[in-house]
Scaffold this active site. Structure first.
Site, PDB file in Angstrom:
ATOM      1  N   CYS A 114     -82.656  20.810  38.129  1.00 35.51           N
ATOM      2  CA  CYS A 114     -82.127  22.128  38.472  1.00 35.51           C
ATOM      3  C   CYS A 114     -81.393  22.672  37.262  1.00 35.51           C
ATOM      4  CB  CYS A 114     -81.179  22.044  39.667  1.00 35.51           C
ATOM      5  SG  CYS A 114     -80.762  23.674  40.344  1.00 35.51           S
ATOM      6  N   LYS A 191     -84.034  22.787  51.915  1.00 32.99           N
ATOM      7  CA  LYS A 191     -82.640  22.818  51.456  1.00 32.99           C
ATOM      8  C   LYS A 191     -81.984  24.100  51.942  1.00 32.99           C
ATOM      9  CE  LYS A 191     -79.738  22.851  47.378  1.00 32.99           C
ATOM     10  NZ  LYS A 191     -79.647  22.579  45.955  1.00 32.99           N
ATOM     11  N   ARG A 201     -70.125  20.629  43.843  1.00 29.19           N
ATOM     12  CA  ARG A 201     -70.111  21.667  42.801  1.00 29.19           C
ATOM     13  C   ARG A 201     -68.992  21.425  41.793  1.00 29.19           C
ATOM     14  NH1 ARG A 201     -72.068  26.913  46.336  1.00 29.19           N
ATOM     15  NH2 ARG A 201     -74.127  26.034  46.794  1.00 29.19           N
ATOM     16  N   LYS A 248     -81.885  18.775  53.727  1.00 24.42           N
ATOM     17  CA  LYS A 248     -80.544  18.741  53.149  1.00 24.42           C
ATOM     18  C   LYS A 248     -79.766  19.941  53.640  1.00 24.42           C
ATOM     19  CE  LYS A 248     -78.365  19.296  48.694  1.00 24.42           C
ATOM     20  NZ  LYS A 248     -78.525  19.593  47.314  1.00 24.42           N
ATOM     21  N   SER A 274     -72.310  16.168  49.922  1.00 24.51           N
ATOM     22  CA  SER A 274     -70.932  15.854  49.564  1.00 24.51           C
ATOM     23  C   SER A 274     -69.925  16.210  50.669  1.00 24.51           C
ATOM     24  CB  SER A 274     -70.573  16.568  48.263  1.00 24.51           C
ATOM     25  OG  SER A 274     -70.810  17.960  48.366  1.00 24.51           O
ATOM     26  N   TYR A 313     -73.609   9.228  49.157  1.00 24.07           N
ATOM     27  CA  TYR A 313     -72.588   8.807  48.189  1.00 24.07           C
ATOM     28  C   TYR A 313     -72.027   7.428  48.539  1.00 24.07           C
ATOM     29  CZ  TYR A 313     -73.171  13.507  46.584  1.00 24.07           C
ATOM     30  OH  TYR A 313     -73.745  14.648  46.084  1.00 24.07           O
TER      31      TYR A 313
HETATM   32  C1  PBG Z   1     -78.158  22.340  43.427  1.00 26.03           C
HETATM   33  C2  PBG Z   1     -77.748  21.122  44.160  1.00 26.03           C
HETATM   34  C3  PBG Z   1     -76.825  21.115  45.205  1.00 26.03           C
HETATM   35  C4  PBG Z   1     -76.668  19.802  45.607  1.00 26.03           C
HETATM   36  C5  PBG Z   1     -77.536  19.020  44.838  1.00 26.03           C
HETATM   37  N1  PBG Z   1     -78.200  19.864  43.937  1.00 26.03           N
HETATM   38  C6  PBG Z   1     -76.128  22.141  45.941  1.00 26.03           C
HETATM   39  C7  PBG Z   1     -75.846  23.460  45.498  1.00 26.03           C
HETATM   40  O1  PBG Z   1     -74.929  23.634  44.681  1.00 26.03           O
HETATM   41  O2  PBG Z   1     -76.495  24.379  45.980  1.00 26.03           O
HETATM   42  C8  PBG Z   1     -75.721  19.419  46.698  1.00 26.03           C
HETATM   43  C9  PBG Z   1     -75.392  18.038  46.870  1.00 26.03           C
HETATM   44  C10 PBG Z   1     -74.157  17.759  47.634  1.00 26.03           C
HETATM   45  O3  PBG Z   1     -73.424  18.637  48.121  1.00 26.03           O
HETATM   46  O4  PBG Z   1     -73.905  16.565  47.765  1.00 26.03           O
HETATM   47  N2  PBG Z   1     -78.976  22.182  42.425  1.00 26.03           N
END
Ligand code: PBG
Length: 326
Positions: A114, A191, A201, A248, A274, A313
């Site tokens: 990403c 997602k 984030r 997700k 998370s 996690y």
């Molecule tokens: C975005 C990405 C996100 C997560 C993994 N890759 C979320 C986002 O900011 O939209 C989230 C993972 C998490 O919250 O554990 N590339």
């Protein structure tokens, strides 16, 4: 007729024998964050036991995880240099090579693909001049190059989480062209535009930031109210060449996991994100719930709903927690 259902619940041995779903560390994937330019590993608020790693601490951490039975990882590289369109994938690629050089096929290394940790504004792709829209095809181009760089560096699996249209086809094509036919492509196909991504984030330095019209990711991630969009998007990603699909977050989307894993016969991953993980941790810290039991119960729910694997996690603590939760 046997109407006595408590008989099979009576002893731990019987309860284990009759379990329909068994959670094991071999089914769990541990996320890892590695941050360029960091001199000491940092804690991540809400994500106990998970760190922003330095290039050195990353390898030590993986070594410890292997001892705890974790073999699968999902790596997030956070480069120091942010940009708007020309990205260098060297930092993350170097970490991938280092991991594979040290651990070889002992580890299954997936890498998140990403741009949100790469862009100066924090969006998952390249913005137009008025900064109110992510340009789809230009972003897909960069993502394909990124995935290729990671795969060439030795990633066993590339996992695009950006939610652009057509990225699975583009990545599969570029991998094939470069004779990387064995690289697994795991799509974050379902997602959602979730409010549970907060702690991540901070860890990945990827929240949308600065003065611009596009404040959130609603124009590319799936609306939580639209399960049919999750189905369409997953079906498309399967057709475009994904090996593994994903839902997700996890707990708020158990219905989606159940429904999609029944409809689309590919392996399904669930990402316990998370915010979900942190919710359990924070409640446990306040002595409101039992940490070990709560984590195991969440993971059990994902497998019960149809997941083949779970990204969590807590993977590195799973063996210990599961022995306590019995
Ligand atoms: C975005 C990405 C996100 C997560 C993994 N890759 C979320 C986002 O900011 O939209 C989230 C993972 C998490 O919250 O554990 N590339």
């Amino acid at each position: 007729m046997n109407l006595n259902y408590r008989r099979t619940r009576l002893t731990p041995i019987l309860r284990n024998l009759t379990k329909e779903v068994v959670v094991s560390t071999e089914k769990l994937i541990q996320p890892l964050f590695v941050v360029e330019g960091l001199s000491k590993k940092e804690i991540i608020p809400g994500l106990t036991g998970v760190y922003r790693e330095t290039t050195e601490s990353l390898l030590t951490q993986i070594e410890g995880d292997l001892e705890k039975g974790v073999k699968s990882f999902l790596l997030f590289g956070v480069p120091a240099q942010k940009s708007d369109k020309n990205f260098s994938y060297d930092f993350t690629s170097t970490q991938i090579s280092a991991i594979k050089k040290r651990f070889g096929s002992e580890v299954f290394l997936s890498v998140d693909v990403c741009l949100c940790s790469y862009t100066s504004h924090g969006h998952c792709g390249i913005l137009n001049d008025s900064m109110d829209h992510v340009i789809n095809d230009q972003t897909v181009d960069s993502l394909a190059k990124c995935a290729l760089a990671y795969a060439q560096a030795g990633a066993d699996c590339v996992a695009p989480s950006d939610m652009m249209d057509g990225r699975i086809r583009a990545i599969r094509e570029i991998l094939s062209k470069n004779k990387l036919d064995q690289t697994i492509l795991m799509s974050y196909s379902a997602k959602f535009h979730s409010g549970f991504y907060g702690p991540f984030r901070v860890a990945a330095d990827s929240a949308p930031k600065g003065e611009m019209k596009l404040k959130d990711r609603a124009t590319y991630q799936i609306d939580p109210a639209n399960p049919s969009d999750a189905y369409r998007s997953s079906l498309r990603d399967a057709e475009e060449g994904a090996d593994i699909l994903m839902v997700k977050p996890g707990l708020p989307y158990l219905d989606v996991i159940k429904d999609l894993s029944t409809k689309i016969p590919l392996p399904w991953a669930v990402y316990e994100v998370s915010g979900e993980y942190a919710a359990i941790e924070l409640m446990a810290e306040q002595n409101l719930i039992n940490r070990e039991r709560a984590h195991l119960e969440a993971w059990t729910a994902f497998f019960r709903a149809g997941a083949s694997m779970v990204i969590t996690y807590g993977a590195r603590n799973a063996r210990e927690w599961m022995s306590k939760a019995q």
